[in-house]
Structures are given as structure tokens and as C-alpha cells.
Design a protein around this motif. Structure first.
Motif, short mmCIF file in Angstrom:
data_model
loop_
_atom_site.label_atom_id
_atom_site.label_comp_id
_atom_site.label_asym_id
_atom_site.label_seq_id
_atom_site.Cartn_x
_atom_site.Cartn_y
_atom_site.Cartn_z
N LEU A 149 0.83 -1.21 0.00
CA LEU A 149 0.00 0.00 0.00
C LEU A 149 0.86 1.26 0.00
CD1 LEU A 149 -3.15 0.63 2.15
CD2 LEU A 149 -1.30 2.29 2.18
N ILE A 150 1.83 1.33 0.91
CA ILE A 150 2.66 2.52 1.03
C ILE A 150 3.52 2.72 -0.23
CG2 ILE A 150 4.62 3.51 2.27
CD1 ILE A 150 1.96 3.85 3.69
N ALA A 151 4.08 1.64 -0.76
CA ALA A 151 4.91 1.75 -1.95
C ALA A 151 4.11 2.29 -3.13
CB ALA A 151 5.52 0.39 -2.29
N GLU A 152 2.89 1.79 -3.30
CA GLU A 152 2.10 2.25 -4.44
C GLU A 152 1.68 3.71 -4.27
OE1 GLU A 152 -1.85 0.67 -6.75
OE2 GLU A 152 -0.07 -0.59 -6.57
N ARG A 153 1.32 4.11 -3.08
CA ARG A 153 0.96 5.51 -2.85
C ARG A 153 2.13 6.44 -3.13
NH1 ARG A 153 -2.46 5.51 2.81
NH2 ARG A 153 -4.41 4.68 1.96
N ALA A 154 3.33 5.98 -2.86
CA ALA A 154 4.52 6.81 -3.05
C ALA A 154 5.14 6.63 -4.44
CB ALA A 154 5.55 6.47 -1.98
N HIS A 155 4.48 5.87 -5.31
CA HIS A 155 5.00 5.62 -6.67
C HIS A 155 6.36 4.95 -6.62
CE1 HIS A 155 2.42 9.17 -8.44
NE2 HIS A 155 1.83 8.59 -7.39
N ALA A 156 6.59 4.13 -5.62
CA ALA A 156 7.93 3.61 -5.36
C ALA A 156 7.97 2.09 -5.37
CB ALA A 156 8.43 4.13 -4.01
N SER A 157 9.16 1.57 -5.51
CA SER A 157 9.35 0.13 -5.39
C SER A 157 9.36 -0.25 -3.90
CB SER A 157 10.66 -0.31 -6.04
OG SER A 157 11.76 0.12 -5.25
N PRO A 158 8.83 -1.41 -3.56
CA PRO A 158 8.90 -1.84 -2.16
C PRO A 158 10.33 -1.88 -1.62
CG PRO A 158 7.34 -3.21 -3.37
CD PRO A 158 8.04 -2.36 -4.39
N ALA A 159 11.28 -2.22 -2.49
CA ALA A 159 12.68 -2.27 -2.04
C ALA A 159 13.16 -0.90 -1.59
CB ALA A 159 13.57 -2.81 -3.16
N LEU A 160 12.75 0.16 -2.28
CA LEU A 160 13.15 1.51 -1.87
C LEU A 160 12.52 1.87 -0.53
CD1 LEU A 160 14.57 4.23 -2.45
CD2 LEU A 160 12.42 4.97 -3.52
N ILE A 161 11.25 1.54 -0.33
CA ILE A 161 10.60 1.84 0.95
C ILE A 161 11.32 1.14 2.08
CG2 ILE A 161 8.45 1.67 2.26
CD1 ILE A 161 8.40 3.68 -0.06
N ARG A 162 11.76 -0.09 1.85
CA ARG A 162 12.54 -0.80 2.87
C ARG A 162 13.85 -0.07 3.17
NH1 ARG A 162 11.24 -6.24 3.95
NH2 ARG A 162 9.57 -7.11 2.66
N ARG A 163 14.54 0.37 2.14
CA ARG A 163 15.83 1.06 2.34
C ARG A 163 15.65 2.37 3.09
NH1 ARG A 163 16.76 -0.13 -3.16
NH2 ARG A 163 16.79 2.09 -3.70
N LEU A 164 14.57 3.07 2.82
CA LEU A 164 14.33 4.36 3.48
C LEU A 164 13.87 4.20 4.92
CD1 LEU A 164 12.51 6.36 0.64
CD2 LEU A 164 14.88 6.62 1.39
N ASN A 165 13.46 2.99 5.29
CA ASN A 165 12.93 2.75 6.63
C ASN A 165 13.56 1.52 7.25
OD1 ASN A 165 10.45 4.78 6.78
ND2 ASN A 165 10.44 3.86 4.73
N PRO A 166 14.87 1.55 7.50
CA PRO A 166 15.56 0.36 8.02
C PRO A 166 15.13 -0.02 9.43
CG PRO A 166 17.01 2.27 8.06
CD PRO A 166 15.80 2.69 7.30
N GLN A 167 14.47 0.91 10.14
CA GLN A 167 14.04 0.63 11.50
C GLN A 167 12.78 -0.22 11.56
OE1 GLN A 167 13.40 3.29 9.80
NE2 GLN A 167 11.33 4.01 10.24
N VAL A 168 12.11 -0.43 10.44
CA VAL A 168 10.83 -1.14 10.43
C VAL A 168 11.06 -2.63 10.20
CG1 VAL A 168 8.61 -1.39 9.25
CG2 VAL A 168 9.60 0.89 9.60
N ASP A 169 10.40 -3.43 11.02
CA ASP A 169 10.40 -4.88 10.82
C ASP A 169 9.17 -5.24 9.99
OD1 ASP A 169 10.44 -7.62 10.87
OD2 ASP A 169 10.44 -7.81 13.06
N TRP A 170 9.37 -5.43 8.69
CA TRP A 170 8.26 -5.65 7.79
C TRP A 170 7.66 -7.05 7.92
CZ3 TRP A 170 6.31 -1.45 5.61
CH2 TRP A 170 7.14 -0.34 5.46
N THR A 171 8.30 -7.91 8.68
CA THR A 171 7.73 -9.25 8.88
C THR A 171 6.64 -9.23 9.96
OG1 THR A 171 9.34 -9.88 10.59
CG2 THR A 171 9.94 -10.29 8.28
#
Length: 358
Positions: free
Chosen positions: A175-197
Motif C-alpha cells: 500500500l505505502i509503496a504504491e501511494r509513493a509511486h515507489a518500489s517496495p525495495a526503496l521503501i525498505r531502504r528508506l525505513n531500516p528501523q521497520v520490521d516488515w515481517t
């Protein structure tokens, strides 16, 4: 004095902004770029005038902090900043990932043509200057309760999809990646503090590209698809370039409709008619032997927008896998990232010419 404030940040100001203002309030929808200055002083009301209730401020202005100045743009300094600024201006490179690949070079060439710069696809000094940032490249957004409520698993079968209430996002990352027109990989890199699991909580603050909604100025007179380059461009009556998008095309050459077509219908958030005849490679399709109606949603096979053409079964539409646009092939239609399909939809009108070149 109440004040609603959206905190916009750049790479170098992220830590300062967080310290000064704290976490931003949950934002539903794509980030909207705004600058809000303090209200001017008001004269005192006449004697006896009732005092209206003071609205509750989401962020209180610290008395010792001066009002934020208008953003002074600077030339883009990286491919990430270039992709973000190009997207704001309607020259999409697909999923923003910070990598200067073929789709980024194609978007840059389109921008250079529109600005009458040498068309090289190279991020040279003149192009950087012409592509100065109109706002900080990054912003913060927060996960809202409503965002989490809409998440649902996506069935792996056509029949299962047809029985869902909607074909919505499966994960907060999607959801966040699509709203930001971004790849999920970039969202992960920009938010290293988040545990996406782990499931995200309401109010979780994330750093994302600050693109927001894209509105194209001008009136479309023609859509131009160049199959070899896998791009779709919008031009006005004077043949000026208004917008540029990467596009996926048909896998089989005989299904690529070269020539002149016309738009016959535009639909936002369409449903999808699954016809097993169109999917001979699907074992499930051969056993179903009947059509199914799939509900709308970003994970609908045609995404969130449909622009029907005057060739039966053909259209321009979104996709549930935006990061694959321009890199994979379709059954015949022209496939855009969902956010690009949304940008294109209001420009299309019944009777609009679509020229398809080899």
C-alpha cells in the motif's frame, strides 16, 4: 491559534525535522505536498462580540521558531531525486527506485524534449538545473487505522478472486509503496528501523518519496505508443509533450495493434471479466469453462483504471504489479503502473486518437 502542518523533509533535514516537530499524524491517501504559514494577526473583535471556540491544533507552533520559508528549489543531485521530480511533472520512470536505468533515461529524454534541452537521457548540468526540485524529495507519512483495515489476502485462484469483496492491498508495504509511486525495495531502504515481517501499528511513521497526486496541465489531443521503446506519451494539439509513461505490451507480435485506434470508454476502479479463452496457459481456466467477474481494487488484473479502445478486448489500464511495467509482457493490452493509469485517466476522452507505432 490552530495550525495543521504536514512535515516535509529532505535527506539532510530528516533528523532535525523529527526532533523539532515529533511524529506526524496519520495520513490516509498519498502524501499531499503543502506549505502552511501562520495566519496573519487579526484585529480585536468589537466589544461584546462572542469569542469562537479555538480549534484543536494537531501541531502547535513553538513560539521561539520562525515561520518556515517557502521552499527554495535546488538542482537534483541524484537519480532518486531526479525520478521523484520527473514523476511530479508527469514524466514517469515507473516505480521509483533510485536507479538510473533504461526507464529513467527514457523519462529524462521526454523531459529534455519538453524543455527543449539536448535529448541525451544523461543527467548533465543543464538538465539538473532545469529539473530543480519543487519541494523536498522525501516526506513522512503515517499508517492510518483505515489503511490497515483494508488489507486482505489475495486468493491464488481466479474463482477465489471472484468471490472476494475487493481485490485490495495485501500488505502495508504494498500500500505505502504504491501511494509513493515507489518500489517496495526503496521503501525498505528508506525505513531500516521497520520490521516488515511484523504487522505495522496505526501511527507508524515512514519516510517515502514526496510525489503526491499528479495532475497534468493541458488537453490531450493524441496518445502515442511506441512499442519498441515501450512508452506511452500524451501530446496536445500542437504536438507538445505533456506526459510520459513506461508501458508493457503484448508478448505475441500478432497481438500488438499497430496503427490508429480510438478511445471508446474510460472507467475508474473497474471490475474485470475473466474469460478462460484468453488464458489457455491456465489449468484452472480450462477446468472452469465459464466467465467470472472479479471485483475492483489495486490487485484487479486491470488495476484501478481502464481506457477501452475500439479494438475488441484491447485497452490501456493499470496493473497489480507496477514494478514489472515495461519489463514484462501482457496478453495484448497496454499496461501502466496504477498511479500512471490514474494520472492518464482524466486526460482521456471518448474519441481520443491513440497512435501505435512499431
Amino acid at each position: 491559534m490552530g495550525l495543521r502542518r504536514v512535515v516535509l523533509i529532505g535527506f539532510s533535514l530528516l533528523a532535525i525535522a523529527r526532533a523539532a516537530w515529533g511524529q506526524s499524524a496519520p495520513v490516509a491517501g498519498e502524501p499531499v505536498i503543502r506549505f502552511v504559514l501562520p495566519e496573519p494577526p487579526q484585529p480585536p473583535p468589537p466589544a461584546g462580540t462572542p469569542t469562537p471556540a479555538e480549534p484543536v491544533a494537531e501541531f502547535a507552533e513553538p513560539p521561539s521558531v520562525a515561520p518556515a520559508p517557502a521552499y527554495e528549489g535546488k538542482p537534483v543531485a541524484s537519480w532518486l531525486e531526479a525520478q521523484i521530480e520527473l514523476a511530479r511533472r508527469g514524466f514517469s520512470s515507473g516505480s521509483i527506485d533510485g536507479v538510473g536505468g533504461a526507464q529513467s533515461a527514457a523519462a529524462l529524454k521526454a523531459f529534455q524534449e519538453a524543455k527543449r534541452l539536448p535529448v541525451t537521457g544523461v543527467l548533465d548540468a543543464a538538465t539538473r538545473e532545469g529539473l530543480s526540485l519543487t519541494a523536498p524529495p522525501l516526506t513522512e507519512t503515517a499508517i492510518a487505522t483505515e489503511d490497515l483495515a483494508r488489507l486482505q489476502p489475495l486468493s491464488e485462484t481466479w474463482l477465489g478472486k471472484s468471490e472476494q469483496s475487493a481485490l485490495d492491498y495485501e500488505t502495508a508495504l504494498e500500500l505505502i509503496a504504491e501511494r509513493a509511486h515507489a518500489s517496495p525495495a526503496l521503501i525498505r531502504r528508506l525505513n531500516p528501523q521497520v520490521d516488515w515481517t511484523q504487522p505495522l501499528l496505526p501511527g507508524t511513521t515512514l519516510t517515502v518519496p514526496a510525489v503526491g497526486r499528479v495532475a497534468i496541465k493541458g488537453e490531450a489531443a493524441k496518445l502515442h505508443v511506441r512499442l519498441a521503446e515501450r512508452v506511452l506519451q500524451v501530446r496536445d494539439a500542437a504536438d507538445r509533450l505533456l506526459a510520459h509513461f513506461p508501458v508493457s505490451i503484448a508478448r505475441k507480435v500478432e497481438k500488438r495493434p499497430v496503427g490508429e485506434l480510438r478511445v471508446i470508454i474510460t472507467i475508474a476502479n473497474p471490475d474485470y471479466t475473466f474469460d478462460p479463452v484468453v488464458f489457455p496457459e491456465s489449468e484452472e481456466a480450462q477446468t472452469l469453462r465459464r466467465k467470472l467477474i472479479l471485483p475492483p481494487g489495486p490487485n484487479n488484473p486491470v488495476g484501478v483504471a481502464w481506457i477501452g479502445l475500439d479494438r475488441p478486448g484491447y485497452g490501456i489500464h493499470g496493473t497489480p504489479k507496477p514494478e514489472q511495467v515495461g519489463r514484462t509482457e501482457s496478453h495484448g493490452c497496454f499496461r501502466l503502473a496504477n498511479w500512471d493509469a490514474q494520472t492518464l485517466l482524466p486526460l482521456a476522452w471518448t474519441g481520443l486518437t491513440v497512435v501505435v507505432d512499431p
